[in-house]
Design a protein around this motif. Structure first.
Motif, PDB file in Angstrom:
ATOM      1  N   THR A 111       6.673 -38.064  37.112  1.00 26.68           N
ATOM      2  CA  THR A 111       6.278 -37.207  38.232  1.00 26.68           C
ATOM      3  C   THR A 111       6.765 -35.783  37.981  1.00 26.68           C
ATOM      4  O   THR A 111       7.824 -35.575  37.382  1.00 26.68           O
ATOM      5  CB  THR A 111       6.864 -37.719  39.563  1.00 26.68           C
ATOM      6  OG1 THR A 111       8.291 -37.751  39.462  1.00 26.68           O
ATOM      7  CG2 THR A 111       6.329 -39.096  39.892  1.00 26.68           C
ATOM      8  N   GLU A 112       5.972 -34.804  38.435  1.00 27.65           N
ATOM      9  CA  GLU A 112       6.313 -33.393  38.273  1.00 27.65           C
ATOM     10  C   GLU A 112       5.888 -32.634  39.523  1.00 27.65           C
ATOM     11  O   GLU A 112       5.030 -33.098  40.285  1.00 27.65           O
ATOM     12  CB  GLU A 112       5.613 -32.796  37.042  1.00 27.65           C
ATOM     13  CG  GLU A 112       6.025 -33.422  35.724  1.00 27.65           C
ATOM     14  CD  GLU A 112       5.271 -32.802  34.537  1.00 27.65           C
ATOM     15  OE1 GLU A 112       4.815 -31.654  34.668  1.00 27.65           O
ATOM     16  OE2 GLU A 112       5.150 -33.478  33.509  1.00 27.65           O
ATOM     17  N   CYS A 119       3.277 -34.348  41.884  1.00 26.68           N
ATOM     18  CA  CYS A 119       2.158 -34.833  41.062  1.00 26.68           C
ATOM     19  C   CYS A 119       2.586 -35.983  40.157  1.00 26.68           C
ATOM     20  O   CYS A 119       3.718 -35.999  39.647  1.00 26.68           O
ATOM     21  CB  CYS A 119       1.612 -33.711  40.178  1.00 26.68           C
ATOM     22  SG  CYS A 119       1.040 -32.260  41.087  1.00 26.68           S
ATOM     23  N   LYS A 120       1.664 -36.908  39.943  1.00 25.90           N
ATOM     24  CA  LYS A 120       1.858 -37.924  38.925  1.00 25.90           C
ATOM     25  C   LYS A 120       1.266 -37.420  37.624  1.00 25.90           C
ATOM     26  O   LYS A 120       0.137 -36.935  37.584  1.00 25.90           O
ATOM     27  CB  LYS A 120       1.189 -39.235  39.332  1.00 25.90           C
ATOM     28  CG  LYS A 120       2.020 -40.065  40.276  1.00 25.90           C
ATOM     29  CD  LYS A 120       1.573 -41.521  40.306  1.00 25.90           C
ATOM     30  CE  LYS A 120       2.542 -42.358  41.110  1.00 25.90           C
ATOM     31  NZ  LYS A 120       2.171 -43.796  41.123  1.00 25.90           N
ATOM     32  N   HIS A 121       2.032 -37.530  36.545  1.00 21.05           N
ATOM     33  CA  HIS A 121       1.603 -37.091  35.216  1.00 21.05           C
ATOM     34  C   HIS A 121       1.071 -38.313  34.472  1.00 21.05           C
ATOM     35  O   HIS A 121       1.794 -39.289  34.277  1.00 21.05           O
ATOM     36  CB  HIS A 121       2.782 -36.459  34.479  1.00 21.05           C
ATOM     37  CG  HIS A 121       2.440 -35.922  33.126  1.00 21.05           C
ATOM     38  ND1 HIS A 121       3.409 -35.503  32.234  1.00 21.05           N
ATOM     39  CD2 HIS A 121       1.243 -35.733  32.506  1.00 21.05           C
ATOM     40  CE1 HIS A 121       2.825 -35.087  31.134  1.00 21.05           C
ATOM     41  NE2 HIS A 121       1.517 -35.223  31.270  1.00 21.05           N
ATOM     42  N   SER A 123      -1.324 -40.134  31.215  1.00 20.66           N
ATOM     43  CA  SER A 123      -1.982 -40.094  29.916  1.00 20.66           C
ATOM     44  C   SER A 123      -3.255 -40.916  30.044  1.00 20.66           C
ATOM     45  O   SER A 123      -3.218 -42.089  30.433  1.00 20.66           O
ATOM     46  CB  SER A 123      -1.076 -40.685  28.831  1.00 20.66           C
ATOM     47  OG  SER A 123      -1.779 -40.803  27.608  1.00 20.66           O
ATOM     48  N   GLU A 132      -4.442 -35.475  29.426  1.00 20.33           N
ATOM     49  CA  GLU A 132      -3.316 -35.584  30.338  1.00 20.33           C
ATOM     50  C   GLU A 132      -3.815 -35.096  31.690  1.00 20.33           C
ATOM     51  O   GLU A 132      -4.506 -34.081  31.777  1.00 20.33           O
ATOM     52  CB  GLU A 132      -2.139 -34.731  29.869  1.00 20.33           C
ATOM     53  CG  GLU A 132      -1.454 -35.249  28.616  1.00 20.33           C
ATOM     54  CD  GLU A 132      -0.312 -34.340  28.200  1.00 20.33           C
ATOM     55  OE1 GLU A 132       0.722 -34.353  28.894  1.00 20.33           O
ATOM     56  OE2 GLU A 132      -0.480 -33.610  27.202  1.00 20.33           O
ATOM     57  N   TRP A 134      -2.751 -34.542  35.966  1.00 18.29           N
ATOM     58  CA  TRP A 134      -1.738 -34.502  37.013  1.00 18.29           C
ATOM     59  C   TRP A 134      -2.450 -34.633  38.362  1.00 18.29           C
ATOM     60  O   TRP A 134      -3.307 -33.800  38.698  1.00 18.29           O
ATOM     61  CB  TRP A 134      -0.959 -33.198  36.973  1.00 18.29           C
ATOM     62  CG  TRP A 134      -0.008 -33.053  35.825  1.00 18.29           C
ATOM     63  CD1 TRP A 134       1.354 -33.206  35.862  1.00 18.29           C
ATOM     64  CD2 TRP A 134      -0.325 -32.706  34.460  1.00 18.29           C
ATOM     65  NE1 TRP A 134       1.901 -32.978  34.619  1.00 18.29           N
ATOM     66  CE2 TRP A 134       0.898 -32.670  33.732  1.00 18.29           C
ATOM     67  CE3 TRP A 134      -1.521 -32.437  33.773  1.00 18.29           C
ATOM     68  CZ2 TRP A 134       0.956 -32.371  32.373  1.00 18.29           C
ATOM     69  CZ3 TRP A 134      -1.470 -32.141  32.418  1.00 18.29           C
ATOM     70  CH2 TRP A 134      -0.250 -32.113  31.724  1.00 18.29           C
ATOM     71  N   LYS A 175      -4.057 -30.558  37.671  1.00 23.81           N
ATOM     72  CA  LYS A 175      -4.047 -30.044  36.303  1.00 23.81           C
ATOM     73  C   LYS A 175      -4.613 -31.093  35.360  1.00 23.81           C
ATOM     74  O   LYS A 175      -4.418 -32.291  35.561  1.00 23.81           O
ATOM     75  CB  LYS A 175      -2.607 -29.699  35.877  1.00 23.81           C
ATOM     76  CG  LYS A 175      -2.456 -29.112  34.482  1.00 23.81           C
ATOM     77  CD  LYS A 175      -0.992 -28.769  34.203  1.00 23.81           C
ATOM     78  CE  LYS A 175      -0.781 -28.245  32.795  1.00 23.81           C
ATOM     79  NZ  LYS A 175       0.643 -27.905  32.528  1.00 23.81           N
ATOM     80  N   THR A 176      -5.346 -30.638  34.331  1.00 27.44           N
ATOM     81  CA  THR A 176      -5.815 -31.524  33.267  1.00 27.44           C
ATOM     82  C   THR A 176      -5.650 -30.825  31.920  1.00 27.44           C
ATOM     83  O   THR A 176      -5.736 -29.601  31.830  1.00 27.44           O
ATOM     84  CB  THR A 176      -7.308 -31.904  33.415  1.00 27.44           C
ATOM     85  OG1 THR A 176      -8.119 -30.745  33.202  1.00 27.44           O
ATOM     86  CG2 THR A 176      -7.601 -32.489  34.789  1.00 27.44           C
ATOM     87  N   THR A 187      -6.968 -26.688  28.848  1.00 28.23           N
ATOM     88  CA  THR A 187      -6.114 -26.962  29.995  1.00 28.23           C
ATOM     89  C   THR A 187      -6.677 -26.268  31.228  1.00 28.23           C
ATOM     90  O   THR A 187      -7.064 -25.103  31.162  1.00 28.23           O
ATOM     91  CB  THR A 187      -4.674 -26.467  29.745  1.00 28.23           C
ATOM     92  OG1 THR A 187      -4.152 -27.102  28.581  1.00 28.23           O
ATOM     93  CG2 THR A 187      -3.776 -26.769  30.934  1.00 28.23           C
ATOM     94  N   GLU A 189      -5.611 -25.636  35.315  1.00 34.17           N
ATOM     95  CA  GLU A 189      -4.552 -25.794  36.306  1.00 34.17           C
ATOM     96  C   GLU A 189      -4.902 -25.046  37.579  1.00 34.17           C
ATOM     97  O   GLU A 189      -5.281 -23.877  37.537  1.00 34.17           O
ATOM     98  CB  GLU A 189      -3.219 -25.286  35.764  1.00 34.17           C
ATOM     99  CG  GLU A 189      -2.062 -25.498  36.723  1.00 34.17           C
ATOM    100  CD  GLU A 189      -0.722 -25.183  36.085  1.00 34.17           C
ATOM    101  OE1 GLU A 189       0.299 -25.270  36.799  1.00 34.17           O
ATOM    102  OE2 GLU A 189      -0.679 -24.859  34.879  1.00 34.17           O
TER     103      GLU A 189
END
Length: 243
Positions: A111-112, A119-121, A123, A132, A134, A175-176, A187, A189
């Motif tokens: 988590t971040e 957010c859950k991070h 893969s 990746e 979020w 975010k991706t 990326t 965000e």
């Protein structure tokens, strides 16, 4: 370039099509380190209609390609690409297909906190694509976004939805990061989000715009490498910002 356009457009529409009205801004970075290119994308949404104004970074061009895309709620399987310079537009079908249900695996990395959101991070592996992602449940309405994905395979896949649910990772995409692309990675965000009213006129083709032949993905698949390259060059020239 085809993969970049299709992935970016599908992601943008899937993110904001669920909400009633508002505006979302994302920062887009293509590449890594000193060779990276950064731009922004602004999305407007109103009762199922969506408008995306994006400058898409393209390696080798020097400047991003400017894109304005509409998906009106009255025609959910049609996208319109506007060219403000020539006052023209193209129409592209995005009808759902059963073949889009790509096998997906998801692993929760932790988590971040991003933009003050928990957010859950994740893969994510979809076929040969590694991402990746979020996600957050701190923004109301993510349940409707999941329902939209579930009912429209053109935007995602059942396998992806099921994996998110299995890992308790449903939520709004904050975010991706897509790896393994030319130039390194892409990326996206979120930098701002609000639900202030937006004008209904933003989701209509402006008066005086003329229709042009649209992009046909099936036809591109049949092209020779030389024909594809010529088409790419024509698109870059068409959508590159005027100096």
């Amino acid at each position: 370039m085809k993969q970049l356009f299709s992935s970016l457009t599908a992601f943008l529409f899937s993110v904001c099509a669920f909400a009633q009205q508002g505006t979302i801004q994302y920062k887009i970075t293509l590449g890594n380190g000193q060779k990276s290119m950064t731009s922004t994308s602004t999305m407007y949404f109103l009762n199922g209609s969506t408008r995306v104004e994006a400058t898409i970074p393209m390696p080798g061009m020097g400047q991003p390609i400017k894109q304005t895309v509409l998906m009106p709620a009255s025609k959910p399987n049609v996208m319109y690409n506007l060219d403000d310079a020539s006052k023209t537009y193209t129409e592209t079908s995005v009808s759902p297909t059963a073949t889009n249900d790509v096998k997906t695996t998801i692993k929760v990395l932790g988590t971040e906190t991003i933009q003050g959101l928990s957010c859950k991070h994740l893969s994510v592996t979809m076929d040969k694509t590694n991402m990746e992602v979020w996600t957050t449940k701190d923004i109301a309405g993510y349940e409707k976004m999941m329902s939209y994905w579930r009912s429209n395979p053109a935007m995602s896949s059942n396998s992806f939805y099921n994996e998110l649910k299995k890992n308790n990772a449903e939520g709004f995409f904050v975010k991706t990061k897509t790896n393994g692309m030319r130039g390194g990675s892409m990326t996206m965000e979120m930098v701002s989000y609000n639900t202030k009213p937006v004008a209904a006129s933003l989701f209509s083709i402006p008066a005086g715009y003329k229709k042009e032949a649209g992009f046909d993905p099936a036809a591109m698949e049949k092209m020779s490498p030389a024909e594809r390259q010529k088409m790419v060059e024509q698109m870059m020239k068409k959508y590159a910002p005027k100096q």
